[in-house]
Scaffold this motif. Structure first.
Motif, PDB file in Angstrom:
ATOM      1  N   ILE A   1       0.857  -1.181   0.000  1.00  0.00           N
ATOM      2  CA  ILE A   1       0.000   0.000   0.000  1.00  0.00           C
ATOM      3  C   ILE A   1       0.895   1.233   0.000  1.00  0.00           C
ATOM      4  CG2 ILE A   1      -1.842   1.227   1.212  1.00  0.00           C
ATOM      5  CD1 ILE A   1      -2.257  -1.491   2.769  1.00  0.00           C
TER       6      ILE A   1
ATOM      7  N   GLU B   1      -0.701  -2.060  -4.845  1.00  0.00           N
ATOM      8  CA  GLU B   1      -2.118  -2.342  -5.058  1.00  0.00           C
ATOM      9  C   GLU B   1      -3.017  -1.128  -4.852  1.00  0.00           C
ATOM     10  OE1 GLU B   1      -3.397  -5.113  -6.166  1.00  0.00           O
ATOM     11  OE2 GLU B   1      -1.510  -6.216  -6.191  1.00  0.00           O
ATOM     12  N   THR B   2      -2.695  -0.309  -3.868  1.00  0.00           N
ATOM     13  CA  THR B   2      -3.539   0.832  -3.527  1.00  0.00           C
ATOM     14  C   THR B   2      -2.666   1.997  -3.079  1.00  0.00           C
ATOM     15  OG1 THR B   2      -3.778   0.047  -1.250  1.00  0.00           O
ATOM     16  CG2 THR B   2      -5.519  -0.574  -2.797  1.00  0.00           C
ATOM     17  N   THR B   3      -3.289   3.161  -2.934  1.00  0.00           N
ATOM     18  CA  THR B   3      -2.636   4.346  -2.403  1.00  0.00           C
ATOM     19  C   THR B   3      -3.549   4.987  -1.377  1.00  0.00           C
ATOM     20  OG1 THR B   3      -1.715   6.532  -2.939  1.00  0.00           O
ATOM     21  CG2 THR B   3      -3.576   5.788  -4.256  1.00  0.00           C
TER      22      THR B   3
ATOM     23  N   PRO C   1      -6.889   2.688  -7.036  1.00  0.00           N
ATOM     24  CA  PRO C   1      -7.686   2.368  -5.845  1.00  0.00           C
ATOM     25  C   PRO C   1      -7.067   2.978  -4.588  1.00  0.00           C
ATOM     26  CG  PRO C   1      -7.300   0.400  -7.177  1.00  0.00           C
ATOM     27  CD  PRO C   1      -6.424   1.464  -7.736  1.00  0.00           C
ATOM     28  N   THR C   2      -7.897   3.482  -3.695  1.00  0.00           N
ATOM     29  CA  THR C   2      -7.409   4.052  -2.439  1.00  0.00           C
ATOM     30  C   THR C   2      -7.877   3.219  -1.254  1.00  0.00           C
ATOM     31  OG1 THR C   2      -9.316   5.555  -2.422  1.00  0.00           O
ATOM     32  CG2 THR C   2      -7.236   6.429  -3.254  1.00  0.00           C
ATOM     33  N   ALA C   3      -7.147   3.357  -0.157  1.00  0.00           N
ATOM     34  CA  ALA C   3      -7.483   2.633   1.063  1.00  0.00           C
ATOM     35  C   ALA C   3      -7.008   3.437   2.262  1.00  0.00           C
ATOM     36  CB  ALA C   3      -6.825   1.252   1.070  1.00  0.00           C
TER      37      ALA C   3
ATOM     38  N   ARG D   1      -6.391   8.870  -6.903  1.00  0.00           N
ATOM     39  CA  ARG D   1      -7.619   8.165  -7.282  1.00  0.00           C
ATOM     40  C   ARG D   1      -8.390   8.977  -8.324  1.00  0.00           C
ATOM     41  NH1 ARG D   1     -11.108   4.645  -4.024  1.00  0.00           N
ATOM     42  NH2 ARG D   1     -13.144   4.497  -5.046  1.00  0.00           N
TER      43      ARG D   1
ATOM     44  N   TYR E   1       2.028   2.439  -8.416  1.00  0.00           N
ATOM     45  CA  TYR E   1       0.969   1.570  -8.933  1.00  0.00           C
ATOM     46  C   TYR E   1       1.438   0.841 -10.193  1.00  0.00           C
ATOM     47  CZ  TYR E   1      -3.768   0.138 -10.287  1.00  0.00           C
ATOM     48  OH  TYR E   1      -4.886  -0.588 -10.625  1.00  0.00           O
TER      49      TYR E   1
END
Length: 433
Positions: free
Chosen positions: A156, A181-183, A195-197, A189, A176
């Motif tokens: 992440i 996988e995500t930021t 994808p964000t988390a 985004r 990415y």
């Protein structure tokens, strides 16, 4: 969209415009020219690099225009004379650009970008292209080492607070491409569809009267699948409380301090004893590729990486340069030119490149042809693709394609490329006259 976006023409160095002015006065500005963006070497000890920023560079080329606002800045500052201002007012890039596509692996002297046009239009792109490629490729190269070390466990990106606000967006994009996988960055985004988390920080726990109150509030709002931060006070007590509040359906716990390997083993055993066998463990805290690799045997399910990623894990720039390698001669043909300075030399001539592979598909060399393309022996792969043709962008692609390309390009490298110990480039670069 590019017509409405701000111009990128001022994202350049003063001397690009003074060179233009002098060339216009000398009558040499319209000479056909070929510039090349390339690395003389990899960052010390690295075995390969990753190309990042291609899509952003194409956006910048489209927006590289001298509108009234930009011309006003140049005029007011006396940067260039009236003749040059008039030329800039009518300028638009009409040349061709070839380059390694985003996510591709590179080696020393890989011709990452080849720009052909008049000297005037090609020289103006130097600074903005170097700014984008040097930053984004440094991040992508670090991210590639991290995701390889993670060996399939998700990474992440969460370094926004450790760099310039715009660099943070670019870093999220580059990471990415290289497998993150995500930021955590919402602008990434919005602009790039990444994808964000994210869930909560220690301040959320400290806001509440008790840790239980904080966990209850978070689970009530975000659901049992959320990730609870368990190292604000006592980790063992926090894990117990987290499972009591969320039940065995708790999505994950995050550990942000201490001996992460030891704590991960302890927390895994505790979660399992409480029936939360599916609850994942995410670790953060100044991770880099070496720390990630050291946790390979620990029951860690994901890594959150910040500072080390957005600073290139010790190498915040890629060291790329942008040099004139050929220009039009008196007979109208291209003449190779090269810089011969000690330790800063370049190789003259228009370049072509392919990745030489053996019958098993494993890379053996970076083969660079000068003046003519190298011959494919049947197992090789051409590296340069058209990015801009007659001033029109033709090489734009979705980030998903860049991600897939990176995995494929990385997987065809010899196994030594995975090693994090210092070493030489994993394959040699061979120039063919």
């Amino acid at each position: 969209m590019s017509e409405r976006a701000p111009s990128t023409a001022l994202l350049t160095d003063h001397y690009e415009l003074t060179m233009l002015q002098a060339a216009l006065a000398a009558g040499t500005a319209q000479r056909r020219a070929v510039f090349e963006l390339f690395p003389r070497r990899l960052p010390e000890g690295r075995r390969y690099g990753v190309v990042g920023g291609v899509g952003r560079a194409l956006d910048a080329i489209e927006r590289f225009r001298f509108d009234d606002e930009v011309l006003g800045v140049l005029d007011e500052g006396g940067v260039v004379d009236e003749q040059t201002l008039a030329w800039l007012a009518d300028h638009e890039f009409t040349g061709d650009v070839w380059g390694y596509p985003e996510g591709e692996v590179y080696l020393p002297y890989s011709p990452l970008v080849v720009v052909e046009g008049t000297f005037a239009e090609a020289v103006l792109l130097e600074t903005v292209l170097l700014s984008i490629y040097n930053h984004d490729s440094a991040i992508a190269s670090a991210a590639s080492r991290m995701t390889w070390a993670a060996d399939g466990r998700p990474c992440i990106e969460m370094g926004s607070r450790r760099t310039h606000e715009e660099a943070a967006v670019a870093a999220a994009r580059a990471a990415y491409v290289a497998g993150f996988e995500t930021t955590s960055n919402l602008a990434a985004r919005h602009r790039h569809g990444i994808p964000t988390a994210g869930t909560s920080a220690h301040s959320f726990t400290l806001l509440h009267d008790t840790e239980r109150d904080a966990f209850t509030a978070q689970v009530t709002s975000l659901g049992r699948g959320t990730t609870l931060l368990v190292d604000t006070y006592d980790i063992g007590e926090a894990v117990r409380t987290a499972v009591e509040v969320a039940g065995p359906e708790l999505g994950a716990v995050r550990i942000d301090s201490g001996d992460l390997g030891l704590l991960a083993h302890q927390v895994r055993a505790q979660l399992d004893s409480l029936g939360a066998t599916e609850t994942k463990i995410v670790v953060t805290s100044d991770l880099d590729e070496y720390a990630i690799a050291s946790l390979a045997a620990a029951p860690v399910d994901g890594y959150g990486v910040g500072t080390q990623l957005v600073t290139g894990s010790g190498h915040p720039t890629s060291g790329f340069v942008y040099k004139l390698v050929a220009r039009e001669g008196d007979d109208g043909e291209l003449v190779p030119v090269a810089k011969k300075s000690k330790d800063k030399g370049s190789v003259g001539g228009r370049k072509y490149a392919l990745r030489r592979r053996n019958a098993a598909g494993v890379a053996e060399a970076e083969v660079v042809g000068i003046g003519t393309p190298p011959v494919d022996d049947g197992d090789d792969r051409e590296l340069l693709v058209p990015l801009v043709r007659d001033g029109v962008v033709v090489g734009r692609e979705p980030l998903a394609a860049s991600r897939e390309r990176h995995l494929a390009a990385r997987d065809e490298l010899p196994v030594q490329a995975r090693m994090l110990s210092r070493g030489e480039p994993v394959i040699p670069t061979v120039h063919l006259d």
